[in-house]
Design an enzyme around this catalytic site. Structure first.
Site, PDB file in Angstrom:
ATOM      1  N   PHE A 152       0.821  -1.213   0.000  1.00  0.00           N
ATOM      2  CA  PHE A 152       0.000   0.000   0.000  1.00  0.00           C
ATOM      3  C   PHE A 152       0.857   1.265   0.000  1.00  0.00           C
ATOM      4  O   PHE A 152       0.395   2.325   0.394  1.00  0.00           O
ATOM      5  CB  PHE A 152      -0.918   0.010   1.230  1.00  0.00           C
ATOM      6  CG  PHE A 152      -1.904  -1.129   1.235  1.00  0.00           C
ATOM      7  CD1 PHE A 152      -3.064  -1.051   0.477  1.00  0.00           C
ATOM      8  CD2 PHE A 152      -1.674  -2.275   1.975  1.00  0.00           C
ATOM      9  CE1 PHE A 152      -3.984  -2.091   0.479  1.00  0.00           C
ATOM     10  CE2 PHE A 152      -2.579  -3.322   1.978  1.00  0.00           C
ATOM     11  CZ  PHE A 152      -3.735  -3.236   1.227  1.00  0.00           C
ATOM     12  N   GLY A 256      -7.906  18.759  -6.681  1.00  0.00           N
ATOM     13  CA  GLY A 256      -6.826  18.943  -7.640  1.00  0.00           C
ATOM     14  C   GLY A 256      -7.297  18.675  -9.046  1.00  0.00           C
ATOM     15  O   GLY A 256      -8.507  18.635  -9.318  1.00  0.00           O
ATOM     16  N   CYS A 263      -0.882   3.645  -9.906  1.00  0.00           N
ATOM     17  CA  CYS A 263      -1.801   2.701  -9.242  1.00  0.00           C
ATOM     18  C   CYS A 263      -3.271   2.995  -9.460  1.00  0.00           C
ATOM     19  O   CYS A 263      -4.001   2.144  -9.956  1.00  0.00           O
ATOM     20  CB  CYS A 263      -1.504   2.677  -7.749  1.00  0.00           C
ATOM     21  SG  CYS A 263       0.047   1.877  -7.369  1.00  0.00           S
ATOM     22  N   LYS A 266      -4.763   2.453 -13.042  1.00  0.00           N
ATOM     23  CA  LYS A 266      -4.657   1.037 -13.458  1.00  0.00           C
ATOM     24  C   LYS A 266      -5.552   0.148 -12.593  1.00  0.00           C
ATOM     25  O   LYS A 266      -6.264  -0.719 -13.110  1.00  0.00           O
ATOM     26  CB  LYS A 266      -3.186   0.642 -13.321  1.00  0.00           C
ATOM     27  CG  LYS A 266      -2.877  -0.821 -13.310  1.00  0.00           C
ATOM     28  CD  LYS A 266      -1.376  -1.035 -13.280  1.00  0.00           C
ATOM     29  CE  LYS A 266      -0.762  -0.994 -11.902  1.00  0.00           C
ATOM     30  NZ  LYS A 266      -1.037  -2.112 -11.023  1.00  0.00           N
TER      31      LYS A 266
HETATM   32  C1  UDX Z   1      -1.466   5.133  -4.215  1.00  0.00           C
HETATM   33  C2  UDX Z   1      -1.982   4.659  -2.850  1.00  0.00           C
HETATM   34  O1  UDX Z   1      -2.041   5.781  -1.949  1.00  0.00           O
HETATM   35  C3  UDX Z   1      -1.105   3.568  -2.298  1.00  0.00           C
HETATM   36  O2  UDX Z   1      -1.645   3.083  -1.068  1.00  0.00           O
HETATM   37  C4  UDX Z   1      -1.051   2.437  -3.327  1.00  0.00           C
HETATM   38  O3  UDX Z   1      -0.282   1.389  -2.908  1.00  0.00           O
HETATM   39  C5  UDX Z   1      -0.532   2.962  -4.661  1.00  0.00           C
HETATM   40  O4  UDX Z   1      -1.365   4.029  -5.098  1.00  0.00           O
HETATM   41  P1  UDX Z   1       0.425   6.777  -5.136  1.00  0.00           P
HETATM   42  O5  UDX Z   1      -0.149   6.511  -6.474  1.00  0.00           O
HETATM   43  O6  UDX Z   1       1.902   6.706  -4.957  1.00  0.00           O
HETATM   44  O7  UDX Z   1      -0.192   5.754  -4.058  1.00  0.00           O
HETATM   45  O8  UDX Z   1       0.002   8.246  -4.696  1.00  0.00           O
HETATM   46  P2  UDX Z   1      -1.101   8.968  -3.799  1.00  0.00           P
HETATM   47  O9  UDX Z   1      -0.426   9.847  -2.829  1.00  0.00           O
HETATM   48  O10 UDX Z   1      -2.098   8.030  -3.275  1.00  0.00           O
HETATM   49  O11 UDX Z   1      -1.786   9.924  -4.896  1.00  0.00           O
HETATM   50  C6  UDX Z   1      -2.432   9.407  -6.056  1.00  0.00           C
HETATM   51  C7  UDX Z   1      -3.052  10.523  -6.856  1.00  0.00           C
HETATM   52  O12 UDX Z   1      -4.143  11.099  -6.183  1.00  0.00           O
HETATM   53  C8  UDX Z   1      -2.100  11.687  -7.175  1.00  0.00           C
HETATM   54  O13 UDX Z   1      -2.330  12.112  -8.499  1.00  0.00           O
HETATM   55  C9  UDX Z   1      -2.496  12.757  -6.182  1.00  0.00           C
HETATM   56  O14 UDX Z   1      -2.189  14.047  -6.616  1.00  0.00           O
HETATM   57  C10 UDX Z   1      -3.982  12.516  -6.085  1.00  0.00           C
HETATM   58  N1  UDX Z   1      -4.559  12.964  -4.820  1.00  0.00           N
HETATM   59  C11 UDX Z   1      -4.247  12.330  -3.664  1.00  0.00           C
HETATM   60  C12 UDX Z   1      -5.452  14.027  -4.808  1.00  0.00           C
HETATM   61  O15 UDX Z   1      -5.760  14.624  -5.859  1.00  0.00           O
HETATM   62  N2  UDX Z   1      -6.014  14.416  -3.629  1.00  0.00           N
HETATM   63  C13 UDX Z   1      -5.727  13.788  -2.450  1.00  0.00           C
HETATM   64  O16 UDX Z   1      -6.300  14.197  -1.418  1.00  0.00           O
HETATM   65  C14 UDX Z   1      -4.814  12.726  -2.462  1.00  0.00           C
END
Ligand code: UDX
Length: 434
Positions: A152, A256, A263, A266
């Protein structure tokens, strides 16, 4: 414990380095000779804060090694993790499991003594059964158990997430495998994260359900932001107002330009496909994917509107290209759709990102890359904050304003405050606020 990690990509490399840091002996195996050669030289194939130091320290202590020779590492291993990519298959969105199954075949040939084979790659429900079948068929004599243990971790915070997880999900019905997994994660005991033991299929589905839920939360607040703009409400306060309710929680309610990355895009597609295949459609997730895709393009329209309805011939500076800060990852980044729309409408697009420009260059041939944020803003008709890197949070706004052709700022991450920006003389547009 002796651990072999198959796959030295994001998950494999971070997990391998962290397990070694826990005191286990870890060998990371990858078929990519160039990548292994770079790792042996101490060069990281990805940008992840703290990873190079962690790898170097554990290589020095002889707890971490890199090789292409799977057959030398698997026989002595107590546990073999499969941490290879499961990209979306072209056409149907289903996770492509060919790397996982190829790994299982290679592992089968080398098994000696009781070995736990653990799937860390994100795989559809039932993939663990198939891994077990492949190994059993090739090696009827082998003593092994196949376990699901999804990861995760978030890019940019991967080491912290690995070492201080909210929970560790372990899918197995085999008592010996359970003991090995408990021993592998024992060093986490100090932080007391729950080890959730469950069935293999439940564990596999938990990973998809977690990511789909988080993607839904983000998409929900993004749609609420759109409504806020229409009715004159402030989405930051709405997010706080609902997030303080412990049943909802404040995280993943930051608005945003839409989620991206390796992740969420996909895994949501793969979960939709699993649901369709089992005649149990996940209509909420289907809608989330559609809304998020549309949102990325809508962000370009927001920029165009801020520029008075047309961008032809105008210089637009983008601050941030990666899908989020602290990574150089461009996979499914909202910037890709934004750049395509703006350039398609005739804008002269310039961009600066602290880490992702090397990757972005080939993906965005129409973009001119800047040296820094100020270079990007100079002469611009609008400056767009696409990714909330720390370096964009405290810009010298007087300098920026003085150098721009028109003081228009479109802040897609709500980094700045509307009242401050207006006082400074900017035409300022953000997300879900006045
Ligand atoms: C995610 C999951 O959080 C993680 O647990 C999993 O194993 C893999 O996928 P990651 O893709 O690295 O991790 O990034 P994350 O910080 O979750 O952000 C994903 C996307 O959501 C980004 O584009 C981010 O900008 C966006 N996001 C995240 C938002 O727009 N708002 C938020 O509040 C949080």
């Amino acid at each position: 414990m002796n651990i072999t990690m198959i796959g030295a990509g994001y998950v494999g490399l971070v997990s391998g380095a962290c397990f070694a840091d826990f005191g286990h002996i870890v060998t990371c195996v990858d078929t990519d000779e160039g990548k292994i050669a770079r790792l042996v030289r101490g060069e990281m194939p990805i940008f992840e804060p703290g990873l190079d130091e962690l790898v170097a320290a554990n290589v020095r202590e002889k707890r971490l090694a890199f090789t292409t020779a799977l057959e030398a590492s698997v026989p002595g291993a107590d546990a073999v993790f499969i941490a290879v990519g499961t990209p979306s298959r072209r056409g149907d969105g289903f996770a492509d499991l060919s790397f996982v199954y190829a790994g299982a075949q290679k592992i089968a040939a080398c098994l000696e003594g009781f070995t736990v084979v653990i799937n860390k790659s994100t795989v559809p429900v039932g993939a663990g059964d198939e891994v077990e079948r492949i190994i059993r068929e090739l090696r009827p004599d082998a003593d092994f158990a196949v376990v699901s243990n999804p990861e995760f971790l978030r890019e940019g915070a991967a080491i912290e997430d690995f070492k201080r997880p909210d929970r560790v999900v372990i899918g197995t019905d085999d008592p010996r495998a359970r003991d090995v997994m408990s021993e592998i994660y024992r060093p986490l005991n100090l932080n007391q994260p729950p080890l959730l033991f469950t069935s293999r299929r439940t564990s596999e589905l938990t990973k998809y359900a977690a990511n789909a839920f988080l993607a839904t939360k983000i998409t929900f607040i993004n749609e609420v932001a759109d409504l806020c703009e229409k009715v004159g409400a402030d989405v930051q306060d709405v997010a706080r107002g609902i997030g303080l309710d412990k049943r909802i929680g404040g995280k993943f309610l930051h608005v945003g330009p839409g989620y991206g990355g390796s992740c969420f895009p996909k895994d949501t597609l793969a979960l939709i496909k699993i649901g369709q295949d089992h005649s149990s459609p996940l209509r909420i997730v289907e809608t989330v994917v559609a809304v998020n895709d549309a949102r990325k393009r809508a962000m370009a329209r927001k920029v165009i509107a801020a520029c008075g309805g047309a961008v032809r011939g105008k210089k637009i500076g983008l601050l941030g290209l990666a899908f989020k800060p602290n990574t150089d990852d461009m996979r499914d980044a909202p910037s890709l759709a934004i750049v395509a729309s703006l350039a398609g409408d005739g804008a002269d697009v310039h961009a600066y990102d602290p880490e992702s420009m090397a990757q972005a260059r080939s993906l965005m041939p129409e973009v001119t890359f800047a040296e820094n944020a100020y270079d990007c803003a100079a002469g611009a008709d609008a400056l767009v904050i696409v990714t909330e890197w720390d370096v964009f949070r405290a810009l010298d706004l007087e300098r920026i304003k003085g150098s721009m052709r028109a003081p228009v700022v479109v802040d897609l991450r709500n980094v700045y405050r509307p009242a401050d920006m207006r006082k400074r003389g900017f035409a300022y547009v953000s997300v879900g606020r006045e």
